[in-house]
Scaffold this active site. Sequence first.
Site, mmCIF file in Angstrom:
data_model
loop_
_atom_site.group_PDB
_atom_site.id
_atom_site.type_symbol
_atom_site.label_atom_id
_atom_site.label_comp_id
_atom_site.label_asym_id
_atom_site.label_seq_id
_atom_site.Cartn_x
_atom_site.Cartn_y
_atom_site.Cartn_z
ATOM 1 N N ASP A 213 45.451 63.628 57.097
ATOM 2 C CA ASP A 213 44.556 64.266 58.060
ATOM 3 C C ASP A 213 44.470 65.775 57.788
ATOM 4 O OD1 ASP A 213 43.121 63.808 60.689
ATOM 5 O OD2 ASP A 213 44.530 65.346 61.344
ATOM 6 N N GLU A 276 41.668 63.737 53.624
ATOM 7 C CA GLU A 276 40.538 64.064 54.487
ATOM 8 C C GLU A 276 40.364 65.570 54.358
ATOM 9 O OE1 GLU A 276 38.856 64.688 58.914
ATOM 10 O OE2 GLU A 276 40.858 65.284 58.291
HETATM 11 C C1 NOJ Z 1 40.561 64.625 61.670
HETATM 12 C C2 NOJ Z 1 40.617 63.328 62.398
HETATM 13 O O1 NOJ Z 1 39.891 62.366 61.690
HETATM 14 C C3 NOJ Z 1 40.080 63.588 63.777
HETATM 15 O O2 NOJ Z 1 39.846 62.412 64.496
HETATM 16 C C4 NOJ Z 1 41.035 64.492 64.491
HETATM 17 O O3 NOJ Z 1 40.503 64.846 65.747
HETATM 18 C C5 NOJ Z 1 41.276 65.787 63.689
HETATM 19 N N1 NOJ Z 1 41.462 65.544 62.300
HETATM 20 C C6 NOJ Z 1 42.506 66.491 64.197
HETATM 21 O O4 NOJ Z 1 43.651 65.761 63.846
#
Ligand code: NOJ
Length: 553
Positions: A213, A276
């Site tokens: 993440d 991500e």
């Molecule tokens: C990316 C995640 O996919 C999202 O859902 C989240 O709110 C943010 N990062 C913070 O962790």
Amino acid sequence: MTQNGSYPLWWKDAVIYQVYPRSFADSDGDGIGDLPGIIEHMPYLEKLGIDALWISPCFQSPQGDAGYDISDYRKIDPLFGTVEDYEALIKEAHDHGLRVIADMVPNHTSDQHAWFKEAMASDPGSAARERYLFRDGKGKGGNEPPNNWQSVFGGIAWTREPERKDGKPRQWYLHLFDSCQPDLNWDNPEVRTEFESVLRFWLDRGVDGFRIDVAHGLIKEKGLPPYTERATMVGEDDDKTPSDAPMWDRDGVHDIYRSWHKLLASYPGDRMLVAEAWVKPLSRLARYVRPDEMQQTFNFDYLLCRWNAAKYREIITDSLEAMHEVGAITAWVMSNHDSVRHASRLGLKDAGARPQGIDAAHEQPNEALGLRRARAVIFMTLGLPGSVTLYQGEELGLPDHTTLDKKYRQDPAFFRTNGEEIGRDGCRIPMPWTADGPSLGFNENGELWLPQPQQYKEYAVSTEENDPHSTLALYRTLLNQRKNSRLGRGTLEWAEPRDNVVEFTNGDVRVVLNCGDEPVSLPPGEILAASLEIEQDGVLPANAAVWISEGKG
Ligand code: NOJ
């Protein structure tokens, strides 16, 4: 080939299916999906023809950001089950030939994490505070935040600690997301050691990889220099994409991934990391997948591309080239739990745009057109070499809930922007498994953490299961053909460009996608699959796609 039908380095061409646990299947009737619910539906997942599951966070969490605020990385939240359930899920998945990718959240913890509680109870300058980004405020009495950074979810990215017992000036802590998600200090070796230990904890339990993440956010520029732009996750518009943002894509993040690469490599079985990282340009993104870093990084340029053949051609070419430069594959993705579902986005006037949520006051997508295009675009996505990530429900053609009443909203982005951003709840609606029942088979008693829109009934698995023309049937056909033709390991060759058409050959399959509003001619060949019925030989209707068997004209 290995036992489960995949080739070495399985992640190179894997089709990964994102399970969003709260909305997948609820076994205990509390309105929130859970791990036993996922286990129950493993035969469905196997039959779909995917290779791996990415399970969004189900670790212990106060659920301030739907589980992306973790208070204990070694526990499963009771909402979803137990560590034993997670182990059972891994076993069940493996028995069905599917790998499991866990979702790791290293940029921030929950404010209920033991470390953060300790930090709040400790003095400025203490070792406990050094694990986070605490700073003195500016101005008189330290009443102003330490800098002007803004939270991705809206508002200032700093929160001040409550009144101190010793009466000393209160400090502020940084949170790039919600105030319940304090950012960790990745310059602190203790943080690094702890996360390596957490990764080992889950690797020891058999996970095949991690989705990382906010992979581009862990390191902040020294001195936290001012930055006026709102640091949103998405660089929608190329010109406005900040490459100098002091909180994103700092070179220092790569050391972390190099060490994790080594850690994973010390385990058997081709474990993998997928980033991500909302990073531009592609050459910067490619740095996350250099040979000694991660294995994949989601291609958000593809997700953000408008319904435009020339743009698709450009993004595909550039992506393949940029990843090839570093010896990596491209990881294609169209939808996830942070974006309006592509069946809805493709039904907007500005087709493919990514609004920050849709509600009743906004332009309502043309559902039929969106679905028609979603059925077409998957021919392109699954026809490309590389890996593909699907988001649960897209195999049914699910649209967003675009008229969800405000009273149901849960996304912190909705609250932090005072409703200016609708937020992501619309793409997180519980799955429709059956066409009847109070929650369409999500559970038995009809409890739902978010209500399902009327039309979800028409997309139920039970209905699509029996319809050879359904989107589910289409996904199964394409996934099966993709595997048989090994398209994920193939090479793309562009056909002569034509207006509004994306056309290429990959191995024995020719992909033709018509993004235009007029029919186009089809090259000769046997049609292997079509997004809709081809009524006239040699003619591909508007907003449609086919796979044609190459060389069998
Ligand atoms: C990316 C995640 O996919 C999202 O859902 C989240 O709110 C943010 N990062 C913070 O962790």
